[in-house]
Design a protein around this motif. Structure first.
Motif, mmCIF file in Angstrom:
data_model
loop_
_atom_site.group_PDB
_atom_site.id
_atom_site.type_symbol
_atom_site.label_atom_id
_atom_site.label_comp_id
_atom_site.label_asym_id
_atom_site.label_seq_id
_atom_site.Cartn_x
_atom_site.Cartn_y
_atom_site.Cartn_z
ATOM 1 N N THR A 2 -14.666 34.297 13.731
ATOM 2 C CA THR A 2 -13.566 34.823 14.531
ATOM 3 C C THR A 2 -12.260 34.141 14.132
ATOM 4 O OG1 THR A 2 -13.753 33.154 16.264
ATOM 5 C CG2 THR A 2 -15.151 35.131 16.487
ATOM 6 N N SER A 3 -11.173 34.709 14.624
ATOM 7 C CA SER A 3 -9.853 34.132 14.394
ATOM 8 C C SER A 3 -9.799 32.695 14.899
ATOM 9 C CB SER A 3 -8.804 34.991 15.092
ATOM 10 O OG SER A 3 -7.519 34.512 14.869
ATOM 11 N N ARG A 4 -10.405 32.482 16.036
ATOM 12 C CA ARG A 4 -10.412 31.135 16.632
ATOM 13 C C ARG A 4 -11.194 30.139 15.766
ATOM 14 N NH1 ARG A 4 -8.983 29.093 21.264
ATOM 15 N NH2 ARG A 4 -10.134 27.408 22.225
ATOM 16 N N HIS A 5 -12.346 30.570 15.242
ATOM 17 C CA HIS A 5 -13.141 29.687 14.377
ATOM 18 C C HIS A 5 -12.368 29.343 13.101
ATOM 19 C CE1 HIS A 5 -16.731 31.409 16.606
ATOM 20 N NE2 HIS A 5 -16.750 30.117 16.868
ATOM 21 N N LEU A 6 -11.733 30.349 12.522
ATOM 22 C CA LEU A 6 -10.966 30.119 11.294
ATOM 23 C C LEU A 6 -9.779 29.197 11.555
ATOM 24 C CD1 LEU A 6 -11.116 33.739 9.883
ATOM 25 C CD2 LEU A 6 -12.139 31.707 8.820
ATOM 26 N N ALA A 7 -9.113 29.389 12.687
ATOM 27 C CA ALA A 7 -7.987 28.526 13.040
ATOM 28 C C ALA A 7 -8.454 27.091 13.261
ATOM 29 C CB ALA A 7 -7.282 29.056 14.279
ATOM 30 N N LEU A 8 -9.597 26.942 13.878
ATOM 31 C CA LEU A 8 -10.154 25.601 14.088
ATOM 32 C C LEU A 8 -10.484 24.944 12.749
ATOM 33 C CD1 LEU A 8 -11.066 23.508 16.158
ATOM 34 C CD2 LEU A 8 -13.281 24.641 16.232
ATOM 35 N N LEU A 9 -11.045 25.717 11.825
ATOM 36 C CA LEU A 9 -11.363 25.207 10.495
ATOM 37 C C LEU A 9 -10.087 24.783 9.750
ATOM 38 C CD1 LEU A 9 -13.500 24.787 8.239
ATOM 39 C CD2 LEU A 9 -13.078 27.170 7.578
ATOM 40 N N ALA A 10 -9.051 25.611 9.795
ATOM 41 C CA ALA A 10 -7.804 25.294 9.092
ATOM 42 C C ALA A 10 -7.081 24.113 9.743
ATOM 43 C CB ALA A 10 -6.896 26.520 9.057
#
Length: 152
Positions: A2-10
């Motif tokens: 999800t967008s949230r997972h990707l943002a957390l990763l970045a």
């Protein structure tokens, strides 16, 4: 993801790169040059923007964080070029405030300050300097930020 997972990763990626640079400085004893310091600020901005998105859901923060990662990647690529002698780097130096130092304290500060040149490679892995690694990894983070922004 999800967008949230990707943002957390970045966000975690920028935080890891920033903490790694600080560890090299404070644990490893590698004093940063002027351009090394420049590369840290966009990572700090990306971490803050990532936190804004993760806590408040403000989607423009994702594109702003991608821009911050792109800026640090550009500075890192420029710095790596300076280290390789492909072009000239900054010729100025920086120092802390000196307004309330005596002449003796100022001279002591000048004589004990480490000379850190932007055109010398302090550390490398697989033939790539820290600046080069920052450029590469930051470009990966740009892609992750943009993927997060595209996901609804």
């Amino acid at each position: 993801m999800t967008s949230r997972h990707l943002a957390l990763l970045a966000t975690g990626g920028s935080l890891a790169l920033l903490l790694g640079a600080l560890a090299f400085q404070h644990v490893g004893g590698l004093a940063p040059c002027k351009m090394c310091i420049w590369q840290r600020w966009p990572h700090a901005a990306a971490v803050l923007l990532g936190a804004v998105f993760l806590l408040a859901g403000w989607r423009p923060a994702l594109l702003m964080a991608a821009l911050a990662a792109l800026v640090t990647a550009g500075i890192g690529a420029f710095h790596a070029g300076v280290e390789q002698g492909w072009w000239e780097g900054p010729t100025t130096c920086t120092s802390g405030p000196v307004g309330n130092l005596s002449a003796e304290e100022l001279m002591d500060q000048i004589l004990t300050a480490p000379l850190v040149r932007c055109d010398e490679i302090a550390w490398s892995l697989a033939g790539i300097s820290m600046a080069g690694w920052n450029a590469i990894l930051s470009m990966v983070l740009v892609i992750v930020w943009l993927m997060a922004a595209r996901r609804g």
